[in-house]
Design a protein around this motif. Structure first.
Motif, PDB file in Angstrom:
ATOM      1  N   LEU A  89       0.892  -1.218  -0.010  1.00 34.18           N
ATOM      2  CA  LEU A  89      -0.049   0.076  -0.179  1.00 34.18           C
ATOM      3  C   LEU A  89       0.730   1.515  -0.017  1.00 34.18           C
ATOM      4  CD1 LEU A  89      -2.651  -1.051   2.620  1.00 34.18           C
ATOM      5  CD2 LEU A  89      -2.877  -1.303   0.223  1.00 34.18           C
ATOM      6  N   LYS A  90       2.191   1.032   0.355  1.00 35.52           N
ATOM      7  CA  LYS A  90       2.919   2.232   0.214  1.00 35.52           C
ATOM      8  C   LYS A  90       2.567   3.235   1.182  1.00 35.52           C
ATOM      9  CE  LYS A  90       4.380   1.853  -4.524  1.00 35.52           C
ATOM     10  NZ  LYS A  90       3.234   0.851  -5.170  1.00 35.52           N
ATOM     11  N   LEU A  91       2.605   2.672   2.554  1.00 34.12           N
ATOM     12  CA  LEU A  91       2.157   3.232   3.763  1.00 34.12           C
ATOM     13  C   LEU A  91       3.123   4.606   3.996  1.00 34.12           C
ATOM     14  CD1 LEU A  91       0.821   0.612   6.100  1.00 34.12           C
ATOM     15  CD2 LEU A  91      -0.479   2.013   4.559  1.00 34.12           C
ATOM     16  N   THR A  92       2.577   5.807   4.536  1.00 33.61           N
ATOM     17  CA  THR A  92       3.308   6.833   5.141  1.00 33.61           C
ATOM     18  C   THR A  92       3.829   6.252   6.320  1.00 33.61           C
ATOM     19  OG1 THR A  92       1.654   7.957   6.021  1.00 33.61           O
ATOM     20  CG2 THR A  92       2.070   8.421   3.923  1.00 33.61           C
ATOM     21  N   PRO A  93       4.818   6.903   7.114  1.00 34.66           N
ATOM     22  CA  PRO A  93       4.944   6.504   8.527  1.00 34.66           C
ATOM     23  C   PRO A  93       4.028   6.520   9.427  1.00 34.66           C
ATOM     24  CG  PRO A  93       6.923   7.641   7.470  1.00 34.66           C
ATOM     25  CD  PRO A  93       5.517   7.871   6.477  1.00 34.66           C
ATOM     26  N   THR A  94       2.969   7.507   9.316  1.00 35.73           N
ATOM     27  CA  THR A  94       2.061   7.792  10.203  1.00 35.73           C
ATOM     28  C   THR A  94       0.891   6.861  10.168  1.00 35.73           C
ATOM     29  OG1 THR A  94       2.406  10.283  10.371  1.00 35.73           O
ATOM     30  CG2 THR A  94       0.169   9.620  11.077  1.00 35.73           C
ATOM     31  N   GLN A  95       0.543   6.430   8.778  1.00 32.35           N
ATOM     32  CA  GLN A  95      -0.351   5.430   8.657  1.00 32.35           C
ATOM     33  C   GLN A  95       0.086   4.094   9.245  1.00 32.35           C
ATOM     34  OE1 GLN A  95      -0.608   5.717   4.240  1.00 32.35           O
ATOM     35  NE2 GLN A  95      -2.665   6.413   4.451  1.00 32.35           N
ATOM     36  N   LYS A  96       1.533   4.007   8.875  1.00 32.29           N
ATOM     37  CA  LYS A  96       1.983   2.573   9.606  1.00 32.29           C
ATOM     38  C   LYS A  96       2.082   2.498  10.998  1.00 32.29           C
ATOM     39  CE  LYS A  96       6.243  -0.102   9.483  1.00 32.29           C
ATOM     40  NZ  LYS A  96       7.746  -0.169   9.326  1.00 32.29           N
ATOM     41  N   ASP A 114     -12.123  -2.087   9.123  1.00 34.27           N
ATOM     42  CA  ASP A 114     -12.683  -0.735   8.988  1.00 34.27           C
ATOM     43  C   ASP A 114     -12.012   0.168   9.403  1.00 34.27           C
ATOM     44  OD1 ASP A 114     -15.138  -2.495   7.888  1.00 34.27           O
ATOM     45  OD2 ASP A 114     -15.997  -2.315   9.974  1.00 34.27           O
ATOM     46  N   ASN A 115     -11.258   0.245  10.501  1.00 33.83           N
ATOM     47  CA  ASN A 115     -10.358   1.336  10.989  1.00 33.83           C
ATOM     48  C   ASN A 115      -9.409   1.515  10.134  1.00 33.83           C
ATOM     49  OD1 ASN A 115     -11.981   1.504  13.304  1.00 33.83           O
ATOM     50  ND2 ASN A 115     -10.637   0.069  14.538  1.00 33.83           N
ATOM     51  N   ILE A 116      -8.809   0.515   9.430  1.00 31.95           N
ATOM     52  CA  ILE A 116      -7.749   0.713   8.690  1.00 31.95           C
ATOM     53  C   ILE A 116      -8.088   1.340   7.409  1.00 31.95           C
ATOM     54  CG2 ILE A 116      -6.065  -0.546   7.132  1.00 31.95           C
ATOM     55  CD1 ILE A 116      -5.705  -2.711   9.268  1.00 31.95           C
ATOM     56  N   ARG A 117      -9.172   0.935   6.890  1.00 33.65           N
ATOM     57  CA  ARG A 117      -9.972   1.607   5.856  1.00 33.65           C
ATOM     58  C   ARG A 117      -9.987   3.225   5.719  1.00 33.65           C
ATOM     59  NH1 ARG A 117     -13.254  -3.111   5.827  1.00 33.65           N
ATOM     60  NH2 ARG A 117     -12.778  -4.449   3.986  1.00 33.65           N
ATOM     61  N   ASP A 126      -5.686   5.528  -3.868  1.00 33.24           N
ATOM     62  CA  ASP A 126      -5.364   4.263  -4.360  1.00 33.24           C
ATOM     63  C   ASP A 126      -5.139   3.105  -3.513  1.00 33.24           C
ATOM     64  OD1 ASP A 126      -3.029   5.418  -4.006  1.00 33.24           O
ATOM     65  OD2 ASP A 126      -2.361   4.757  -6.057  1.00 33.24           O
ATOM     66  N   GLN A 127      -4.939   3.724  -2.257  1.00 34.76           N
ATOM     67  CA  GLN A 127      -4.719   2.479  -1.027  1.00 34.76           C
ATOM     68  C   GLN A 127      -5.875   1.633  -0.839  1.00 34.76           C
ATOM     69  OE1 GLN A 127      -3.215   5.228   1.917  1.00 34.76           O
ATOM     70  NE2 GLN A 127      -1.053   4.656   1.319  1.00 34.76           N
ATOM     71  N   LEU A 128      -6.955   2.148  -1.026  1.00 35.90           N
ATOM     72  CA  LEU A 128      -8.380   1.493  -0.646  1.00 35.90           C
ATOM     73  C   LEU A 128      -8.451   0.085  -1.394  1.00 35.90           C
ATOM     74  CD1 LEU A 128     -10.634   4.311   0.427  1.00 35.90           C
ATOM     75  CD2 LEU A 128      -9.778   2.308   1.813  1.00 35.90           C
ATOM     76  N   PRO A 129      -8.259   0.336  -3.044  1.00 37.90           N
ATOM     77  CA  PRO A 129      -8.636  -0.806  -3.791  1.00 37.90           C
ATOM     78  C   PRO A 129      -7.566  -1.790  -3.626  1.00 37.90           C
ATOM     79  CG  PRO A 129      -8.989   1.311  -4.933  1.00 37.90           C
ATOM     80  CD  PRO A 129      -8.343   1.436  -3.724  1.00 37.90           C
ATOM     81  N   VAL A 153      -5.727  -7.162  -0.979  1.00 46.58           N
ATOM     82  CA  VAL A 153      -4.953  -7.809   0.057  1.00 46.58           C
ATOM     83  C   VAL A 153      -5.796  -8.490   0.903  1.00 46.58           C
ATOM     84  CG1 VAL A 153      -3.630  -7.467   2.380  1.00 46.58           C
ATOM     85  CG2 VAL A 153      -2.979  -6.018   0.298  1.00 46.58           C
ATOM     86  N   LEU A 154      -6.924  -8.117   1.407  1.00 49.83           N
ATOM     87  CA  LEU A 154      -7.930  -8.672   1.948  1.00 49.83           C
ATOM     88  C   LEU A 154      -8.550  -9.977   1.377  1.00 49.83           C
ATOM     89  CD1 LEU A 154     -10.184  -6.068   3.635  1.00 49.83           C
ATOM     90  CD2 LEU A 154      -8.158  -7.368   4.768  1.00 49.83           C
TER      91      LEU A 154
END
Length: 146
Positions: A42-49, A92-95, A101-104, A109-110
């Motif tokens: 998903l190429k997460l940012t540090p905050t998202q991670k 749901d919290n992760i969403r 484009d991280q959502l699709p 992944v799910l």
């Protein structure tokens, strides 16, 4: 007497062997593995991670407690429901944290996790082999072939 000692030794060896086979991963190990996969895909940012790590770690701790209760024989009827509810709530919290484009990609992944991961099928081309990823029922059928 020799038979008695041999029988005790065999039982102890068997017991040690089965315990070594059943080593349960820790909540932290499960979380790191899951978050690392999400970070790559998903190429997460540090905050998202960081936020996702906290959500997944809490879920993993609670799910491991439920699994341990089940193995000890002290589980309740609604523990299975709690297990999957924790998973759905965490997803749901992760969403809510993911953008654009991280959502699709998260949904893919799910889906991969529900299908049991990805199975690779080798495809022969012009002089070189390529790998095609096969998921779902096709992957299961592929695995059954000799």
């Amino acid at each position: 007497m020799k038979r008695y000692i041999l029988a005790v030794m065999l039982l102890l060896g068997f017991n040690t062997f089965t315990k070594a086979q059943q080593k349960m991963p820790t909540a932290q190990e499960m979380t790191v593995k899951s978050v690392d996969e999400l970070e790559k895909r998903l190429k997460l940012t540090p905050t998202q991670k960081s936020v996702i790590y906290n959500y997944v770690f809490d879920m993993s701790k609670q799910q491991l407690d439920l699994i341990k209760r089940q193995q000890a024989g002290t589980s309740k009827e609604d523990d299975v429901t709690k297990f999957y509810k924790l998973q759905n709530d965490t997803n749901d919290n992760i969403r809510t944290i993911l953008k654009g484009d991280q959502l699709p990609e998260f949904e893919k992944v799910l889906e991969d996790r529900l299908n049991g991961g990805t199975k690779k099928k080798k495809k022969k081309g012009k002089g070189k082999e390529e790998e095609e990823v096969v998921t779902g029922i096709s992957g299961l059928k592929l695995q059954a072939q000799p």
